[in-house]
Design an enzyme around this catalytic site. Structure first.
Site, PDB file in Angstrom:
ATOM      1  N   TYR A   1      42.939  28.324   3.626  1.00 31.01           N
ATOM      2  CA  TYR A   1      41.627  28.986   3.699  1.00 31.01           C
ATOM      3  C   TYR A   1      41.398  29.657   5.054  1.00 31.01           C
ATOM      4  CZ  TYR A   1      39.890  24.395   5.480  1.00 31.01           C
ATOM      5  OH  TYR A   1      39.691  23.233   6.178  1.00 31.01           O
TER       6      TYR A   1
ATOM      7  N   ARG B   1      43.420  11.355  20.819  1.00 30.17           N
ATOM      8  CA  ARG B   1      42.431  10.661  21.659  1.00 30.17           C
ATOM      9  C   ARG B   1      42.664   9.156  21.701  1.00 30.17           C
ATOM     10  NH1 ARG B   1      37.616  13.110  18.240  1.00 30.17           N
ATOM     11  NH2 ARG B   1      39.143  12.390  16.715  1.00 30.17           N
TER      12      ARG B   1
ATOM     13  N   LYS C   1      40.343  27.719  12.000  1.00 34.71           N
ATOM     14  CA  LYS C   1      41.724  27.956  11.567  1.00 34.71           C
ATOM     15  C   LYS C   1      42.018  29.466  11.521  1.00 34.71           C
ATOM     16  CE  LYS C   1      43.191  23.659  10.610  1.00 34.71           C
ATOM     17  NZ  LYS C   1      44.287  22.997  11.318  1.00 34.71           N
TER      18      LYS C   1
ATOM     19  N   ASP D   1      42.350  14.354  24.978  1.00 30.59           N
ATOM     20  CA  ASP D   1      41.434  15.075  24.098  1.00 30.59           C
ATOM     21  C   ASP D   1      41.716  16.562  24.310  1.00 30.59           C
ATOM     22  OD1 ASP D   1      39.328  16.453  22.977  1.00 30.59           O
ATOM     23  OD2 ASP D   1      37.831  14.937  23.505  1.00 30.59           O
TER      24      ASP D   1
HETATM   25  C1  HXC Z   1      27.335  16.333   9.003  1.00 30.89           C
HETATM   26  C2  HXC Z   1      28.436  15.388  10.808  1.00 30.89           C
HETATM   27  C3  HXC Z   1      29.301  14.676   9.935  1.00 30.89           C
HETATM   28  C4  HXC Z   1      29.102  14.846   8.522  1.00 30.89           C
HETATM   29  C5  HXC Z   1      29.857  14.200  11.984  1.00 30.89           C
HETATM   30  N1  HXC Z   1      28.815  15.055  12.059  1.00 30.89           N
HETATM   31  N2  HXC Z   1      30.171  13.955  10.699  1.00 30.89           N
HETATM   32  N3  HXC Z   1      27.475  16.202  10.358  1.00 30.89           N
HETATM   33  N4  HXC Z   1      28.123  15.681   8.112  1.00 30.89           N
HETATM   34  N5  HXC Z   1      29.866  14.236   7.633  1.00 30.89           N
HETATM   35  C6  HXC Z   1      28.163  15.547  13.270  1.00 30.89           C
HETATM   36  C7  HXC Z   1      27.572  14.400  14.084  1.00 30.89           C
HETATM   37  O1  HXC Z   1      26.311  13.991  13.572  1.00 30.89           O
HETATM   38  C8  HXC Z   1      27.464  15.054  15.474  1.00 30.89           C
HETATM   39  O2  HXC Z   1      26.382  15.966  15.562  1.00 30.89           O
HETATM   40  C9  HXC Z   1      28.737  15.903  15.513  1.00 30.89           C
HETATM   41  O3  HXC Z   1      29.107  16.144  14.153  1.00 30.89           O
HETATM   42  C10 HXC Z   1      29.878  15.205  16.227  1.00 30.89           C
HETATM   43  O4  HXC Z   1      30.127  13.964  15.574  1.00 30.89           O
HETATM   44  P1  HXC Z   1      30.846  12.739  16.289  1.00 30.89           P
HETATM   45  O5  HXC Z   1      31.061  11.693  15.270  1.00 30.89           O
HETATM   46  O6  HXC Z   1      30.101  12.400  17.536  1.00 30.89           O
HETATM   47  O7  HXC Z   1      32.220  13.455  16.754  1.00 30.89           O
HETATM   48  P2  HXC Z   1      33.624  12.833  17.093  1.00 30.89           P
HETATM   49  O8  HXC Z   1      33.515  11.362  17.386  1.00 30.89           O
HETATM   50  O9  HXC Z   1      34.254  13.738  18.098  1.00 30.89           O
HETATM   51  O10 HXC Z   1      34.436  12.953  15.704  1.00 30.89           O
HETATM   52  C11 HXC Z   1      34.909  14.190  15.244  1.00 30.89           C
HETATM   53  C12 HXC Z   1      34.901  14.256  13.715  1.00 30.89           C
HETATM   54  C13 HXC Z   1      35.677  13.057  13.106  1.00 30.89           C
HETATM   55  C14 HXC Z   1      35.550  15.584  13.322  1.00 30.89           C
HETATM   56  C15 HXC Z   1      33.477  14.239  13.228  1.00 30.89           C
HETATM   57  O11 HXC Z   1      35.652  13.144  11.705  1.00 30.89           O
HETATM   58  C16 HXC Z   1      37.088  12.959  13.622  1.00 30.89           C
HETATM   59  O12 HXC Z   1      37.368  12.327  14.636  1.00 30.89           O
HETATM   60  N6  HXC Z   1      38.042  13.615  12.912  1.00 30.89           N
HETATM   61  C17 HXC Z   1      39.475  13.661  13.344  1.00 30.89           C
HETATM   62  C18 HXC Z   1      40.421  13.593  12.189  1.00 30.89           C
HETATM   63  C19 HXC Z   1      40.126  14.549  11.072  1.00 30.89           C
HETATM   64  O13 HXC Z   1      39.022  15.078  10.895  1.00 30.89           O
HETATM   65  N7  HXC Z   1      41.158  14.745  10.229  1.00 30.89           N
HETATM   66  C20 HXC Z   1      41.072  15.604   9.090  1.00 30.89           C
HETATM   67  C21 HXC Z   1      41.806  16.864   9.315  1.00 30.89           C
HETATM   68  S1  HXC Z   1      41.967  17.515   7.763  1.00 30.89           S
HETATM   69  P3  HXC Z   1      24.906  15.536  16.107  1.00 30.89           P
HETATM   70  O14 HXC Z   1      24.165  16.820  16.210  1.00 30.89           O
HETATM   71  O15 HXC Z   1      24.350  14.623  15.067  1.00 30.89           O
HETATM   72  O16 HXC Z   1      25.123  14.852  17.430  1.00 30.89           O
HETATM   73  C22 HXC Z   1      42.077  19.151   7.761  1.00 30.89           C
HETATM   74  C23 HXC Z   1      42.595  19.622   6.419  1.00 30.89           C
HETATM   75  C24 HXC Z   1      42.173  20.947   6.010  1.00 30.89           C
HETATM   76  O17 HXC Z   1      41.824  19.814   8.704  1.00 30.89           O
HETATM   77  C25 HXC Z   1      42.580  21.374   4.622  1.00 30.89           C
HETATM   78  C26 HXC Z   1      42.757  20.338   3.573  1.00 30.89           C
HETATM   79  C27 HXC Z   1      43.175  20.859   2.268  1.00 30.89           C
HETATM   80  P1  NAP Z   2      44.899  13.529  10.446  1.00 33.25           P
HETATM   81  O1  NAP Z   2      45.874  12.450  10.184  1.00 33.25           O
HETATM   82  O2  NAP Z   2      43.470  13.194  10.510  1.00 33.25           O
HETATM   83  O3  NAP Z   2      45.345  14.282  11.769  1.00 33.25           O
HETATM   84  C1  NAP Z   2      44.477  14.828  12.720  1.00 33.25           C
HETATM   85  C2  NAP Z   2      44.892  14.331  14.078  1.00 33.25           C
HETATM   86  O4  NAP Z   2      44.189  15.050  15.095  1.00 33.25           O
HETATM   87  C3  NAP Z   2      44.605  12.847  14.317  1.00 33.25           C
HETATM   88  O5  NAP Z   2      45.792  12.223  14.742  1.00 33.25           O
HETATM   89  C4  NAP Z   2      43.572  12.827  15.442  1.00 33.25           C
HETATM   90  O6  NAP Z   2      43.782  11.700  16.299  1.00 33.25           O
HETATM   91  C5  NAP Z   2      43.878  14.150  16.142  1.00 33.25           C
HETATM   92  N1  NAP Z   2      42.721  14.659  16.887  1.00 33.25           N
HETATM   93  C6  NAP Z   2      41.473  14.873  16.434  1.00 33.25           C
HETATM   94  N2  NAP Z   2      40.678  15.312  17.417  1.00 33.25           N
HETATM   95  C7  NAP Z   2      41.463  15.396  18.528  1.00 33.25           C
HETATM   96  C8  NAP Z   2      41.219  15.776  19.871  1.00 33.25           C
HETATM   97  N3  NAP Z   2      40.014  16.189  20.277  1.00 33.25           N
HETATM   98  N4  NAP Z   2      42.251  15.721  20.767  1.00 33.25           N
HETATM   99  C9  NAP Z   2      43.477  15.307  20.361  1.00 33.25           C
HETATM  100  N5  NAP Z   2      43.763  14.940  19.100  1.00 33.25           N
HETATM  101  C10 NAP Z   2      42.765  14.978  18.192  1.00 33.25           C
HETATM  102  O7  NAP Z   2      45.020  14.663   9.320  1.00 33.25           O
HETATM  103  P2  NAP Z   2      46.266  15.457   8.702  1.00 33.25           P
HETATM  104  O8  NAP Z   2      45.958  15.666   7.278  1.00 33.25           O
HETATM  105  O9  NAP Z   2      47.542  14.831   9.092  1.00 33.25           O
HETATM  106  O10 NAP Z   2      46.138  16.887   9.414  1.00 33.25           O
HETATM  107  C11 NAP Z   2      47.145  17.407  10.272  1.00 33.25           C
HETATM  108  C12 NAP Z   2      47.042  18.918  10.322  1.00 33.25           C
HETATM  109  O11 NAP Z   2      47.323  19.461   9.035  1.00 33.25           O
HETATM  110  C13 NAP Z   2      45.687  19.433  10.720  1.00 33.25           C
HETATM  111  O12 NAP Z   2      45.829  20.586  11.527  1.00 33.25           O
HETATM  112  C14 NAP Z   2      45.067  19.824   9.408  1.00 33.25           C
HETATM  113  O13 NAP Z   2      44.074  20.805   9.534  1.00 33.25           O
HETATM  114  C15 NAP Z   2      46.286  20.359   8.697  1.00 33.25           C
HETATM  115  N6  NAP Z   2      46.149  20.405   7.247  1.00 33.25           N
HETATM  116  C16 NAP Z   2      46.223  19.256   6.520  1.00 33.25           C
HETATM  117  C17 NAP Z   2      46.142  19.342   5.145  1.00 33.25           C
HETATM  118  C18 NAP Z   2      46.259  18.119   4.271  1.00 33.25           C
HETATM  119  O14 NAP Z   2      46.200  18.263   3.045  1.00 33.25           O
HETATM  120  N7  NAP Z   2      46.439  16.941   4.826  1.00 33.25           N
HETATM  121  C19 NAP Z   2      45.966  20.574   4.530  1.00 33.25           C
HETATM  122  C20 NAP Z   2      45.878  21.731   5.310  1.00 33.25           C
HETATM  123  C21 NAP Z   2      45.992  21.628   6.676  1.00 33.25           C
HETATM  124  P3  NAP Z   2      42.618  10.982  17.176  1.00 33.25           P
HETATM  125  O15 NAP Z   2      41.510  10.700  16.258  1.00 33.25           O
HETATM  126  O16 NAP Z   2      43.331   9.788  17.747  1.00 33.25           O
HETATM  127  O17 NAP Z   2      42.266  11.964  18.251  1.00 33.25           O
END
Ligand code: HXC
Ligand code: NAP
Length: 286
Positions: free
Chosen positions: A149, A41, A164, A67
């Protein structure tokens, strides 16, 4: 890991390619000769990454803001990618959203948000690019990034676990259905790989000091980004051309450590086993 030029001629699209594991994979694919499209994004983040990895590899990188949860934007991504490079050979569905929370604290919108990025984002990209490949009779490879998971489930990340699991089902289903079109599907299930995006949302504040996650991992360490990039490069390369519908775990043995009923006995010191053996050998009758 692969020899130089292994990905030459390939155009690879990575969603979430501006940060973390997506960035690490992209850099390695470029080093192996591929051309790259990275999308997420935030265009500014993508541009900065483009500059950084182009400077190292000198291969072409195309940053495009999209997105993935919005199908119209994904169609725009497909059009721009074809205009830029004439084709896309590989799609890596890596974009994700996640945070820890007790499920009862989540609003329905919070749940939607994660499902929309992870599951809907994956099927939006898969559908748009898949239809294009099939129509144009082009062979392709899809690599989906899941988690361990996806099959066990996990407390406190329920929307992510559900999403997932859905991505895993798509991987396995389409590996069969679209094989006739020459489209391969595989997945990687990473364990713990420290990235800013994941760590700040999954281990916020002092949780990082509270839980030593390395202790959960038989190899006693977390993963290195290059280790994941190595596996990803193999799975999208022609070296893995007979691998289809597979999910490869790369977690140092973490999930099996949690699963095996008697794994807990690892804490018993070697000297104690003499005593235990004696007791067990002396057990008589039923
Ligand atoms: C409860 C929450 C919350 C929290 C957000 N929300 N954070 N609720 N606890 N901590 C709620 C908000 O209040 C809102 O609901 C809704 O979720 C959407 O939130 P926004 O902030 O408006 O959404 P957005 O700007 O689209 O952001 C998405 C996001 C953010 C997921 C919340 O964290 C993000 O951009 N993440 C992208 C990168 C990311 O997450 N990377 C990690 C991947 S790791 P309401 O009802 O209040 O409007 C991964 C690893 C897995 O997947 C395994 C690891 C071992
Ligand atoms: P990360 O750096 O947060 O990567 C997530 C990416 O997704 C960000 O670049 C984010 O960029 C993008 N993204 C989020 N919402 C999006 C949307 N709506 N459209 C397009 N792009 C979007 O985390 P990471 O750890 O590298 O994770 C990468 C992958 O590995 C994920 O699938 C995660 O579930 C998986 N994974 C990670 C771990 C770990 O230990 N790190 C473990 C298991 C699995 P923007 O915010 O700019 O959109």
């Amino acid at each position: 890991m692969l020899k130089e030029g292994s990905l030459e001629g390939k155009v690879i699209l990575i969603t979430g390619g501006g940060t973390g594991l997506g960035k690490a994979m992209g850099k390695y694919f470029l080093e192996l000769g591929a051309k790259l499209i990275i999308t997420s994004r935030k265009l500014k983040v993508l541009q900065k990454t483009t500059e950084e990895i182009f400077n190292v590899t000198k291969n072409e990188v195309f940053p495009f803001a999209c997105d993935v949860s919005d199908f119209k934007q994904v169609e725009g991504l497909l059009k721009a990618s074809i205009e830029k490079f004439g084709k896309v050979d590989v799609l890596v569905n890596n974009a994700a959203g996640n945070f820890i929370s007790p499920t009862e604290r989540l609003s329905n919108k919070a749940f939607d948000t994660i499902i929309n990025i992870v599951l809907k984002g994956t099927y939006n990209c898969t559908l748009a690019f898949g239809k294009y490949w099939i129509e144009n009779k082009q062979k392709a490879t899809v690599l989906n990034i899941v988690t361990t998971y996806a099959w066990t489930g996990s407390a406190f990340v329920v929307p992510s676990a559900a999403a997932k699991a859905g991505v895993l089902a798509i991987t396995r289903s389409l590996s069969v259905e679209w094989a006739k079109y020459g489209i391969r599907f595989n997945a990687i299930a990473p364990g713990l790989f420290p990235t800013k995006g994941a760590w700040e949302r999954l281990l916020p504040g002092d949780l990082q000091n509270k839980f030593d996650l390395k202790k959960k991992i038989p190899l006693q360490r977390v993963g290195e980004h290059q280790e994941l990039a190595n596996l990803a490069a193999y799975l999208i390369s022609d070296y893995s051309s007979f691998v289809n519908g597979e999910v490869v775990t790369i977690d140092g043995g973490e999930w099996l450590n949690g699963a095996g009923q008697f794994n807990i006995l690892q804490t018993i010191p070697n000297e104690k086993w003499d005593e235990i053996e004696k007791i067990v050998r002396n057990v008589k009758g039923s």
